[in-house]
Design a protein around this motif. Structure first.
Motif, PDB file in Angstrom:
ATOM      1  N   SER A 299       0.825  -1.202   0.000  1.00 46.47           N
ATOM      2  CA  SER A 299       0.000   0.000   0.000  1.00 46.47           C
ATOM      3  C   SER A 299       0.866   1.262   0.000  1.00 46.47           C
ATOM      4  O   SER A 299       0.579   2.228  -0.719  1.00 46.47           O
ATOM      5  N   PRO A 315      -5.700  -3.738  -1.097  1.00 45.95           N
ATOM      6  CA  PRO A 315      -5.919  -5.078  -0.535  1.00 45.95           C
ATOM      7  C   PRO A 315      -4.755  -6.040  -0.751  1.00 45.95           C
ATOM      8  O   PRO A 315      -3.949  -5.898  -1.664  1.00 45.95           O
ATOM      9  N   LEU A 328      -6.483  -5.099   4.377  1.00 47.01           N
ATOM     10  CA  LEU A 328      -6.498  -3.800   3.717  1.00 47.01           C
ATOM     11  C   LEU A 328      -5.656  -2.820   4.522  1.00 47.01           C
ATOM     12  O   LEU A 328      -5.739  -2.800   5.759  1.00 47.01           O
ATOM     13  N   TYR A 369     -10.891  -3.047  -6.710  1.00 47.92           N
ATOM     14  CA  TYR A 369     -11.086  -2.071  -5.637  1.00 47.92           C
ATOM     15  C   TYR A 369     -11.037  -0.630  -6.142  1.00 47.92           C
ATOM     16  O   TYR A 369     -11.688   0.256  -5.589  1.00 47.92           O
ATOM     17  N   CYS A 373     -14.281   0.229  -4.404  1.00 51.27           N
ATOM     18  CA  CYS A 373     -14.019   0.669  -3.031  1.00 51.27           C
ATOM     19  C   CYS A 373     -14.169   2.184  -2.979  1.00 51.27           C
ATOM     20  O   CYS A 373     -13.473   2.910  -3.695  1.00 51.27           O
TER      21      CYS A 373
END
Length: 431
Positions: A299, A315, A328, A369, A373
């Motif tokens: 991330s 994720p 996450l 995502y 998301c």
């Protein structure tokens, strides 16, 4: 585009309404780091990341702070509900090409589900299937087909590179999957699921394949017989503290049953006063800490390479031949989440297994995502940070600015003596 001539499979809506949107069934627990070795030069295989959940006892019963699936993936849930409400005649709301492509991928997978399940089970039930074989099967017959671009990369350092062993004869792309930096956490990802063609913003995902290669691997116990599956309630609890609530491969239990079940005469008491059992965990603690380290590094890397992302809740799919768990990490706001473990397969009849429809829809939203998301509750979680930057303070600038991707080889770095060494030396010098 308007009036899409696409009627989605009804199994999508059934999975959404009966499982994914029931608030207590699919949750993401909020985690905080208690200690870690993130300032040392260590590969993910040696990463240490001790953690705990955030707990709320305002009601007198200690409960883990958690976020429902539909809160994080509200955009995806809202889209499917809108399509369901529009009926079989289609819908007229504008949907961009990337969202349309994602919907088509999901629909196509369900239409060909039986064939892909057969391929998966062929490999998963092979006595001599290696971890690489299983990674390829998941990439070729599940994750890769649901991901943007319908492609994937396998760790190029994997042993036993060969075609998919289900008989489809597909040969995957083995390539560099190294991420991190040699002075801090670093290592190689089992599966990297790249983006759509270059016209679309890069949105890679990663997956960690967990296969316990022990004496049971070559025995009949490894077969996916799943006599123990509760097809009506196959979910597991979120992971508030892995030492307190874990589940064995043999015992699939509901939330209510977990508070009462016993193993022998030993029982443990949770912070909420309920009795729970300590059982053999499917994902070993060391593997889980590795997955947390990978999630955080990946991330942070995406934040560095794509600062234009509207959100950075990225994720990591941790998948085994039987179960899935999604981690996450929001590198922008330092929020670390852990999802329920849930079963991949259900016994359709006495002789045949199939994938849960909800697991397919869940993974599809996670893999896409960037589209689905739309997490916007970061203000609510401002007091629930993971505190990873604090523990990585000595090397935080590396995590912020110097992480690398697609690395083939990391140079060896000798770790400097730790603080305790310096403190002991100082005491001696003062004597």
């Amino acid at each position: 585009m308007r009036n899409m001539a696409l009627v989605l499979d009804k199994r999508i809506f059934h999975a959404l309404n009966n499982y994914l949107c029931e608030e207590k069934k699919f949750l993401f627990g909020v985690l905080k780091v208690k200690s870690c070795n993130a300032t040392l030069s260590v590969p993910f295989s040696k990463a240490e990341c001790k953690y705990d959940g955030y707990w709320d006892d305002t009601t007198g019963i200690s409960e883990m702070c958690a976020i429902p699936f539909q809160t994080i993936f509200d955009k995806g849930v809202s889209l499917l509900k809108m399509i369901e409400d529009a009926g079989e005649d289609g819908w007229t709301d504008e949907i961009d090409d990337h969202t349309k492509s994602a919907l088509i991928r999901l629909n196509e997978y369900l239409e060909n589900k039986d064939r892909h399940v057969k391929s998966l089970l062929t490999v998963l039930n092979m006595d001599d299937a290696s971890e690489t074989d299983i990674s390829v099967a998941f990439g070729e017959h599940l994750l890769g087909l649901l991901a943007p671009g319908k492609t994937y990369r396998v760790d190029g350092r994997s042993k036993g590179k060969r075609r998919c062993q289900c008989g489809c004869d597909a040969f995957p792309a083995f390539n560099n999957t190294g991420i991190g930096h040699e002075e801090v956490w670093h290592g190689y990802i089992d599966l990297v699921l790249p983006s759509c063609p270059s016209s679309y913003e890069d949105m890679p995902s990663i997956a960690k394949i967990v296969v316990q290669m022990d004496e049971e691997k070559h025995s009949k116990k490894r077969k996916l017989d799943f006599d123990d599956i509760d097809s009506e309630d196959p979910r597991n609890l979120p992971r508030p503290d892995i030492n307190d609530t874990v589940e064995s491969e043999e015992d699939s239990v509901s939330t209510e049953e977990m508070t009462e079940i016993e193993e022998g005469e030993e029982k443990k008491t949770s912070p909420g006063g309920k009795s729970i059992v300590e059982v053999k965990q499917v994902l070993p603690e060391k593997e889980y800490e590795q997955a947390l380290a990978q999630t955080i590094v990946f991330s942070l890397l995406q934040k560095k390479e794509h600062p234009e992302f509207k959100h950075h809740m990225i994720p990591n799919i941790v998948i085994s031949p039987k179960e899935v768990e999604v981690l996450l990490y929001d590198a922008e706001n330092d929020i670390l989440l852990c999802g329920n473990r849930f079963r991949l397969f259900v016994e359709k009849n006495s002789e045949r297994l199939t994938l849960f429809d909800y697991s397919i829809v869940f993974l599809w939203m996670v893999l896409n995502y960037k589209i689905f998301c739309s997490f916007s509750k970061t203000e609510t979680l401002k007091h629930y940070k993971s505190n990873f930057p604090i523990f990585a303070a000595g090397k935080w600038e590396i995590y912020k600015n110097d992480l690398k991707s697609n690395v083939a080889h990391f140079n060896a770095v000798e770790n400097s003596p730790n603080v305790q060494f310096f403190l002991q030396t100082s005491v001696k010098l003062l004597k």
